[in-house]
Scaffold this motif. Sequence first.
Motif, PDB file in Angstrom:
ATOM      1  N   LEU A  64       6.385  38.892   4.672  1.00 25.78           N
ATOM      2  CA  LEU A  64       5.641  37.723   5.147  1.00 25.78           C
ATOM      3  C   LEU A  64       4.215  38.105   5.549  1.00 25.78           C
ATOM      4  CD1 LEU A  64       8.321  35.826   7.275  1.00 25.78           C
ATOM      5  CD2 LEU A  64       7.277  35.062   5.139  1.00 25.78           C
ATOM      6  N   ALA A  65       4.056  39.270   6.158  1.00 27.84           N
ATOM      7  CA  ALA A  65       2.723  39.728   6.552  1.00 27.84           C
ATOM      8  C   ALA A  65       1.861  39.985   5.319  1.00 27.84           C
ATOM      9  CB  ALA A  65       2.827  40.989   7.411  1.00 27.84           C
ATOM     10  N   ILE A  66       2.448  40.588   4.300  1.00 29.02           N
ATOM     11  CA  ILE A  66       1.702  40.839   3.064  1.00 29.02           C
ATOM     12  C   ILE A  66       1.314  39.516   2.408  1.00 29.02           C
ATOM     13  CG2 ILE A  66       1.899  41.745   0.712  1.00 29.02           C
ATOM     14  CD1 ILE A  66       3.583  44.038   1.928  1.00 29.02           C
ATOM     15  N   ASP A  67       2.231  38.572   2.352  1.00 30.10           N
ATOM     16  CA  ASP A  67       1.922  37.248   1.798  1.00 30.10           C
ATOM     17  C   ASP A  67       0.798  36.584   2.584  1.00 30.10           C
ATOM     18  OD1 ASP A  67       3.886  37.590  -0.096  1.00 30.10           O
ATOM     19  OD2 ASP A  67       5.355  36.295   0.909  1.00 30.10           O
ATOM     20  N   HIS A  68       0.882  36.676   3.891  1.00 27.42           N
ATOM     21  CA  HIS A  68      -0.148  36.078   4.744  1.00 27.42           C
ATOM     22  C   HIS A  68      -1.500  36.744   4.497  1.00 27.42           C
ATOM     23  CE1 HIS A  68      -1.431  33.780   8.270  1.00 27.42           C
ATOM     24  NE2 HIS A  68      -2.196  34.830   8.537  1.00 27.42           N
ATOM     25  N   TYR A  69      -1.502  38.063   4.372  1.00 21.77           N
ATOM     26  CA  TYR A  69      -2.744  38.809   4.121  1.00 21.77           C
ATOM     27  C   TYR A  69      -3.349  38.401   2.776  1.00 21.77           C
ATOM     28  CZ  TYR A  69      -5.957  42.622   3.202  1.00 21.77           C
ATOM     29  OH  TYR A  69      -7.076  43.336   2.899  1.00 21.77           O
TER      30      TYR A  69
END
Length: 180
Positions: A77-82
């Motif tokens: 989720l953090a990678i997607d958000h980034y």
Amino acid sequence: MQQLGIVDNTAKPTSPLLQTLVDNRTTLVNVAARIIGCHSRAEDVVQDAFLRLSKLQEITLPLAAQVGYVFKIVRNLAIDHYRKQAMEQKYIGNEEEGFNVAVDGDTPESTNLNWEIIETIDAALSQLPDRTRYAFEMYRLHGVQQKDIARELGVSPTLVNFMIRDALIHCRKTIDDERT
């Protein structure tokens, strides 16, 4: 207790995955913050992970696998958000850039000024020799290459270059004289 509007913060989540997320929340936020670069957005990512895990059906995994699963969800989720944030920054400018955007509709004053400049340039070009004016108009207005103009006029490309340069200098001087 919830009927009285009091929330019981000591209640344990019903899912083992949710409990794993709650138990490791601080570490998960730090992991997401390292990826995203912002602590408050990392909090949002962990909250999103909580919401996703709460919608899952009961999954039975060993404890080590639960921790790994929760960390992987937060990391993804953090990678997607980034990536989303990077794409938005690429295609969406900041607010200050909006101040430099050209307005589609000109004001009557600017339209009038533009027409005056065009008339001044036309008058300046009419003062030039026919061959110089022709070379300038063909090159600047019609995009004809200088070597083609030279061939048509029977002169060297260097002479065409000088004619275009002289015409441009004359137009600029005429506009400057008109403004003063």
